[in-house]
Design a protein around this motif. Structure first.
Motif, PDB file in Angstrom:
ATOM      1  N   PHE A   1      -6.685  -7.706  96.477  1.00  0.00           N
ATOM      2  CA  PHE A   1      -5.235  -7.666  95.986  1.00  0.00           C
ATOM      3  C   PHE A   1      -5.288  -8.056  94.501  1.00  0.00           C
ATOM      4  O   PHE A   1      -4.509  -7.658  93.440  1.00  0.00           O
ATOM      5  CB  PHE A   1      -4.463  -8.797  96.718  1.00  0.00           C
ATOM      6  N   HIS A   2      -6.211  -8.781  93.987  1.00  0.00           N
ATOM      7  CA  HIS A   2      -6.345  -9.162  92.559  1.00  0.00           C
ATOM      8  C   HIS A   2      -6.771  -7.781  91.833  1.00  0.00           C
ATOM      9  O   HIS A   2      -5.790  -7.781  90.716  1.00  0.00           O
ATOM     10  CB  HIS A   2      -7.382 -10.483  92.238  1.00  0.00           C
ATOM     11  N   GLU A   3      -7.723  -7.309  92.021  1.00  0.00           N
ATOM     12  CA  GLU A   3      -8.012  -6.012  91.483  1.00  0.00           C
ATOM     13  C   GLU A   3      -6.946  -4.827  91.675  1.00  0.00           C
ATOM     14  O   GLU A   3      -6.498  -4.108  90.655  1.00  0.00           O
ATOM     15  CB  GLU A   3      -9.504  -5.432  91.851  1.00  0.00           C
ATOM     16  N   ALA A   4      -6.408  -4.829  92.646  1.00  0.00           N
ATOM     17  CA  ALA A   4      -5.155  -3.914  92.903  1.00  0.00           C
ATOM     18  C   ALA A   4      -3.844  -4.106  91.916  1.00  0.00           C
ATOM     19  O   ALA A   4      -3.292  -3.173  91.599  1.00  0.00           O
ATOM     20  CB  ALA A   4      -4.803  -4.017  94.495  1.00  0.00           C
ATOM     21  N   GLY A   5      -3.860  -5.464  91.699  1.00  0.00           N
ATOM     22  CA  GLY A   5      -2.614  -6.031  90.762  1.00  0.00           C
ATOM     23  C   GLY A   5      -3.239  -5.273  89.393  1.00  0.00           C
ATOM     24  O   GLY A   5      -1.966  -4.785  88.786  1.00  0.00           O
ATOM     25  N   HIS A   6      -4.180  -5.503  88.983  1.00  0.00           N
ATOM     26  CA  HIS A   6      -4.601  -4.856  87.655  1.00  0.00           C
ATOM     27  C   HIS A   6      -4.123  -3.444  87.590  1.00  0.00           C
ATOM     28  O   HIS A   6      -3.889  -2.791  86.734  1.00  0.00           O
ATOM     29  CB  HIS A   6      -5.806  -5.042  87.301  1.00  0.00           C
ATOM     30  N   ALA A   7      -4.587  -2.695  88.793  1.00  0.00           N
ATOM     31  CA  ALA A   7      -4.560  -1.157  89.015  1.00  0.00           C
ATOM     32  C   ALA A   7      -3.056  -0.904  88.876  1.00  0.00           C
ATOM     33  O   ALA A   7      -2.654  -0.044  88.226  1.00  0.00           O
ATOM     34  CB  ALA A   7      -5.299  -0.883  90.306  1.00  0.00           C
ATOM     35  N   VAL A   8      -2.377  -1.781  89.586  1.00  0.00           N
ATOM     36  CA  VAL A   8      -0.783  -1.146  89.892  1.00  0.00           C
ATOM     37  C   VAL A   8      -0.139  -1.287  88.333  1.00  0.00           C
ATOM     38  O   VAL A   8       0.680  -0.351  87.942  1.00  0.00           O
ATOM     39  CB  VAL A   8       0.070  -2.197  90.575  1.00  0.00           C
ATOM     40  N   ILE A   9      -0.267  -2.240  87.432  1.00  0.00           N
ATOM     41  CA  ILE A   9       0.276  -2.632  86.200  1.00  0.00           C
ATOM     42  C   ILE A   9      -0.351  -1.191  85.200  1.00  0.00           C
ATOM     43  O   ILE A   9       0.576  -0.766  84.505  1.00  0.00           O
ATOM     44  CB  ILE A   9      -0.280  -3.631  85.663  1.00  0.00           C
TER      45      ILE A   9
ATOM     46  N   GLY B   1      -1.368  -6.122  81.436  1.00  0.00           N
ATOM     47  CA  GLY B   1      -2.350  -5.666  82.642  1.00  0.00           C
ATOM     48  C   GLY B   1      -3.184  -6.780  82.934  1.00  0.00           C
ATOM     49  O   GLY B   1      -3.536  -6.983  83.854  1.00  0.00           O
ATOM     50  N   LEU B   2      -3.477  -7.710  82.062  1.00  0.00           N
ATOM     51  CA  LEU B   2      -4.486  -8.901  82.356  1.00  0.00           C
ATOM     52  C   LEU B   2      -3.709  -9.753  83.206  1.00  0.00           C
ATOM     53  O   LEU B   2      -4.377 -10.366  83.899  1.00  0.00           O
ATOM     54  CB  LEU B   2      -4.935  -9.643  80.874  1.00  0.00           C
ATOM     55  N   MET B   3      -2.507 -10.098  83.239  1.00  0.00           N
ATOM     56  CA  MET B   3      -2.044 -10.872  84.122  1.00  0.00           C
ATOM     57  C   MET B   3      -1.522 -10.353  85.454  1.00  0.00           C
ATOM     58  O   MET B   3      -1.327 -11.120  86.416  1.00  0.00           O
ATOM     59  CB  MET B   3      -0.238 -11.395  83.462  1.00  0.00           C
ATOM     60  N   GLY B   4      -1.847  -9.047  85.766  1.00  0.00           N
ATOM     61  CA  GLY B   4      -1.526  -8.234  86.874  1.00  0.00           C
ATOM     62  C   GLY B   4      -2.330  -9.010  87.991  1.00  0.00           C
ATOM     63  O   GLY B   4      -1.667  -9.080  89.182  1.00  0.00           O
ATOM     64  N   GLY B   5      -3.369  -9.441  87.810  1.00  0.00           N
ATOM     65  CA  GLY B   5      -4.255  -9.751  88.976  1.00  0.00           C
ATOM     66  C   GLY B   5      -3.956 -11.380  89.409  1.00  0.00           C
ATOM     67  O   GLY B   5      -3.817 -11.472  90.688  1.00  0.00           O
ATOM     68  N   ARG B   6      -3.668 -12.265  88.535  1.00  0.00           N
ATOM     69  CA  ARG B   6      -3.106 -13.350  88.918  1.00  0.00           C
ATOM     70  C   ARG B   6      -1.716 -13.358  89.486  1.00  0.00           C
ATOM     71  O   ARG B   6      -1.457 -13.867  90.601  1.00  0.00           O
ATOM     72  CB  ARG B   6      -2.948 -14.285  87.817  1.00  0.00           C
ATOM     73  N   VAL B   7      -0.801 -12.459  88.889  1.00  0.00           N
ATOM     74  CA  VAL B   7       0.505 -12.276  89.710  1.00  0.00           C
ATOM     75  C   VAL B   7       0.286 -11.965  90.945  1.00  0.00           C
ATOM     76  O   VAL B   7       1.219 -12.370  91.877  1.00  0.00           O
ATOM     77  CB  VAL B   7       1.254 -11.342  88.539  1.00  0.00           C
ATOM     78  N   ALA B   8      -0.538 -10.977  91.200  1.00  0.00           N
ATOM     79  CA  ALA B   8      -0.853 -10.361  92.500  1.00  0.00           C
ATOM     80  C   ALA B   8      -1.242 -11.354  93.697  1.00  0.00           C
ATOM     81  O   ALA B   8      -0.681 -11.432  94.722  1.00  0.00           O
ATOM     82  CB  ALA B   8      -1.791  -9.092  92.702  1.00  0.00           C
ATOM     83  N   GLU B   9      -1.884 -12.378  93.276  1.00  0.00           N
ATOM     84  CA  GLU B   9      -2.422 -13.397  94.200  1.00  0.00           C
ATOM     85  C   GLU B   9      -1.258 -14.124  94.480  1.00  0.00           C
ATOM     86  O   GLU B   9      -1.207 -14.543  95.527  1.00  0.00           O
ATOM     87  CB  GLU B   9      -3.277 -14.101  93.364  1.00  0.00           C
TER      88      GLU B   9
ATOM     89  N   LYS C   1       5.171  -9.546  86.862  1.00  0.00           N
ATOM     90  CA  LYS C   1       5.630 -10.196  88.309  1.00  0.00           C
ATOM     91  C   LYS C   1       6.625  -9.186  88.645  1.00  0.00           C
ATOM     92  O   LYS C   1       6.675  -8.662  89.913  1.00  0.00           O
ATOM     93  CB  LYS C   1       6.106 -11.526  88.088  1.00  0.00           C
ATOM     94  N   GLN C   2       7.578  -8.564  87.772  1.00  0.00           N
ATOM     95  CA  GLN C   2       8.397  -7.527  88.273  1.00  0.00           C
ATOM     96  C   GLN C   2       7.948  -6.477  88.578  1.00  0.00           C
ATOM     97  O   GLN C   2       8.295  -5.711  89.814  1.00  0.00           O
ATOM     98  CB  GLN C   2       9.491  -7.497  86.797  1.00  0.00           C
TER      99      GLN C   2
ATOM    100  N   ILE D   1       5.200  -3.438  95.800  1.00  0.00           N
ATOM    101  CA  ILE D   1       4.510  -4.114  96.675  1.00  0.00           C
ATOM    102  C   ILE D   1       3.737  -3.291  97.447  1.00  0.00           C
ATOM    103  O   ILE D   1       2.545  -3.342  97.933  1.00  0.00           O
ATOM    104  CB  ILE D   1       5.111  -5.089  97.378  1.00  0.00           C
ATOM    105  N   ASP D   2       4.468  -2.040  98.055  1.00  0.00           N
ATOM    106  CA  ASP D   2       3.710  -1.072  98.928  1.00  0.00           C
ATOM    107  C   ASP D   2       2.645  -0.436  98.474  1.00  0.00           C
ATOM    108  O   ASP D   2       1.370  -0.413  98.937  1.00  0.00           O
ATOM    109  CB  ASP D   2       4.744  -0.145  99.553  1.00  0.00           C
ATOM    110  N   LEU D   3       2.634   0.025  96.998  1.00  0.00           N
ATOM    111  CA  LEU D   3       1.514   0.549  96.329  1.00  0.00           C
ATOM    112  C   LEU D   3       0.447  -0.480  96.314  1.00  0.00           C
ATOM    113  O   LEU D   3      -0.791  -0.165  96.526  1.00  0.00           O
ATOM    114  CB  LEU D   3       1.764   0.982  95.013  1.00  0.00           C
ATOM    115  N   LEU D   4       0.565  -1.668  95.902  1.00  0.00           N
ATOM    116  CA  LEU D   4      -0.407  -2.750  95.802  1.00  0.00           C
ATOM    117  C   LEU D   4      -0.956  -2.926  97.101  1.00  0.00           C
ATOM    118  O   LEU D   4      -2.336  -3.061  97.153  1.00  0.00           O
ATOM    119  CB  LEU D   4       0.403  -4.068  95.510  1.00  0.00           C
TER     120      LEU D   4
END
Length: 681
Positions: free
Chosen positions: A424-432, A479-487, A569-570, A576-579
């Motif tokens: 999910f952390h890496e997926a958060g970067h990908a979604v951003i 983009g760098l914050m995407g992983g932490r936000v996903a967690e 975060k927004q 969230i489904d794509l994540l």
């Protein structure tokens, strides 16, 4: 080993033996030296054996032996040459009939004979000692008299050309005048032009500064002196300065030539900037370098090329006009330059047809020429390791990951919870990267550990810009914050996996506020812009802003980070489904590429419908081919069975042979009978 030690020690032993013989000869000589009066008193009582008189013009040198009991002792004495003394000596020394008296005229001896008798043996021994000491010093590392010699390595007939240096076309244009000058200096002197004495190449490590300097020497076909800045300075005082003098002396003897000083910041740092006043020996070396460049004269056929990646610490006197006149910046290559560099290094590589160097150049932003060469080399090593005849694109893809993050640590096992967290952390970067317009594009996502990272997300700029904007930096931080936000959104907790992301984001935010004026504080620079800290200059220097401004800077940095965090975060919450889809795919596949990610976004699967239809069509073709092969095999088998059935057995063959024999015998009997003749007629 012991034999080698004995062989290395025998010259010392020989010298010691010779010295011992000389000492024993000098101390073991029992010759008694009489003075004139003493000899006059004792001569009548001595029993002389052999005596020799050397008749000088003023002095008579008497030497010989006399008997004292059973021993024979030597003596010598000098007697004034008077007629009375000559008569007395002759009578006294001849009183014993057994005495052998010899008279010698020293004027009859040649000077050469005296030299050989008295001086030559000592000169011979001294020469032997010097020879052995010279041999011992030249054979080992004890070159005590060569500290002042320059360590510059001279190379002739350089094979490197401009075609071997890719990705720096503008830099090659800057040095073409040097090549023309070294080939034909007359046209410059006729025009009254002064060619630059020195060129300073500045750029990050691995960008090809040394290679470019060699290419200049190769194109001009002149000798190439190469030396490192650290080779000048030794522990002995004055060594660096003497080596500089020796280097310029050799360069003048081989002019026209190029002298290349690599890492010149080792000797060219600002004077008086060290702790406690600096290193005096290094400063003396720098002073001598400045003097030699001034005394070199104009258009003497010597060009000094220096390279460094720390131009901010160099002494200003080194960079003034008349010394290093021209400064050439060798930057990291762009996409086109990376492609050209890859083509140069791929000339001796066996690449598979599916390898695309253009695609490889697109996926390696920020790589230097040395990094790109290392990527191709790592790919070749991987191909050899897997016993393949050619380098595939998979090898190069793995090589990029190894160069950037290190080898994959497949032995490190995640727990199910950790694996899901990393996914999910890496997926958060990908979604951003997918949903934010200005963010970097996602090229590859993996949850296989590499180096210190639990996962790896390769993101490249949509286009390489010379002047990034504030929106670009804000998108990069988001983009760098995407992983932490996903967690936080999915698990309602955070891990230490985002430490590197936070470090990069904070660095960008600080630069935006302090250097680039991208905050409400306005276009004011609050740092000195020197980059890396130079202790001799920057240690103890206070900040150039007040404590109140420092508080405002901290507020602005926090404001930028918080704004990007909320934006990330927004985006994560809205998609969230794509994540979840990307994370679940990562858990199953462990590694997905940009094409597969695009398919997940468009179709919800890692393969597109077109690819699925193609795969289904290929599967159907394979199935039909298998069915046709089976039918053909069945037909062949049926024919073989029918042929077997039609073929007579061995019993039938034997029966036919017997019937044939019986028929032949019956025909023989018939031909012998009368009935056969009548039937024939």
């Amino acid at each position: 080993m012991n034999n080698k030690k004995v062989i290395s020690l025998w010259p010392y032993l020989l010298i010691l033996a010779i010295l011992a013989v000389l000492v024993s000869y000098g101390t073991g000589n029992n010759t008694t030296t009489f003075n004139y009066n003493e000899f006059m008193n004792k001569a009548e009582k001595l029993d002389f054996d052999k005596v020799e008189m050397s008749m000088g013009s003023t002095v008579i040198d008497v030497s010989g032996t006399y008997k004292q009991g059973k021993e024979s002792k030597s003596f010598k004495v000098s007697v004034p040459n008077t007629e009375t003394n000559v008569k007395w000596l002759t009578e006294t020394l001849s009183k014993n009939k057994d005495t052998v008296l010899t008279t010698r005229d020293p004027n009859q001896e040649s000077f050469l004979m005296k030299f050989f008798i008295n001086v030559f043996p000592y000169l011979l021994l001294a020469g032997i000692a010097i020879f052995f000491f010279t041999k011992m010093n030249s054979g080992g590392s004890n070159k005590a008299f060569e500290f002042s010699k320059s360590k510059a390595r001279i190379e002739g007939n350089i094979k490197v050309r401009f075609k071997d240096v890719a990705g720096c076309d503008e830099e090659k244009e800057e040095v073409k005048e040097i090549i023309d000058y070294l080939k034909d200096p007359k046209k410059f002197t006729d025009m009254g032009a002064r060619i630059p004495k020195g060129m300073l190449m500045v750029g990050p490590p691995g960008t090809g500064k040394t290679l470019l300097a060699k290419a200049v020497a190769g194109e001009a076909n002149v000798p190439f002196f190469s030396i490192s800045g650290s080779d000048f300075v030794e522990m002995f005082v004055g060594t660096g300065a003497s080596r500089v003098r020796d280097m310029f002396k050799k360069a003048q003897q081989t002019a026209p030539c190029i002298v290349f000083i690599d890492e010149i910041d080792a000797v060219g740092r600002q004077r008086g900037a060290g702790m406690g006043g600096g290193n005096d020996e290094r400063e003396q070396t720098l002073n001598q370098l400045l003097v030699e460049m001034d005394g070199m004269g104009e258009n003497k056929g010597i060009v000094i090329i220096a390279a460094t990646n720390r131009p901010d610490v160099l002494d200003p006197a080194l960079l003034r006009s008349g010394r290093f006149d021209r400064q050439i910046t060798v930057n990291l290559p762009d996409k086109k330059g990376r492609y050209e560099i890859l083509k140069v290094h791929a000339r001796n590589k066996k690449l598979a047809p599916d390898c695309s160097l253009e695609s490889l150049a697109k996926r390696t932003p920020g790589f230097s020429g040395a990094d790109l060469e290392n990527v191709l080399n790592e790919g070749a090593i991987l191909a050899v390791r897997d016993k393949r005849k050619m380098i595939t694109m998979e090898d190069l893809d793995e090589a990029i990951d190894r160069v950037m993050m290190g080898p994959a640590k497949k032995s490190r096992k995640y727990t199910d919870k950790e694996k899901r967290l990393v996914a999910f952390h890496e997926a958060g970067h990908a979604v951003i990267g997918i949903k934010l317009e200005d963010a970097d594009m996602v090229e590859k996502v993996t949850i296989i550990p590499r180096g210190e990272a639990g996962g790896y997300n390769l993101m490249t700029p949509r286009e390489e810009k010379m002047m990034p904007t504030k929106a670009d930096f804000m998108a990069q931080i988001t983009g760098l914050m995407g992983g932490r936000v996903a967690e936080e959104v999915v698990f309602d907790e955070i891990s230490a996996g985002a430490s590197n992301d936070i470090q990069k984001a904070t660095k960008i935010a600080k630069a935006m506020v302090r250097s680039w004026g991208m905050s409400s504080l306005g276009p004011i620079q609050y740092d000195d812009g020197t980059g890396n800290v130079f202790l001799g200059r920057d240690y103890g220097s206070g900040s150039n802003y007040s404590g109140e401004i420092a508080y405002e800077i901290d507020k602005e940095i926090r404001k930028i980070i918080n704004e990007c965090y909320e934006r990330a975060k927004q985006i994560i919450t809205e998609h969230i489904d794509l994540l979840t889809l990307i994370a679940d795919t990562l858990i199953e596949e462990e590694t997905i590429t940009s094409e597969q990610i695009n398919n997940l976004v468009k179709y919800g699967t890692i393969t597109s419908p077109e690819d699925a239809l193609k795969k289904q069509a290929m599967a159907n073709d394979v199935e039909q081919q298998i069915q046709a092969d089976n039918e053909a095999a069945q037909e062949v088998l049926h024919d073989d069975i029918q042929h077997y059935d039609d073929t007579p057995s061995s019993q039938d063959e034997e029966k036919k042979k017997q019937e044939k024999v019986s028929f032949e015998e019956a025909m023989k009997e018939l031909t012998k009978s009368d009935d056969y003749d009548e039937t024939k007629e």
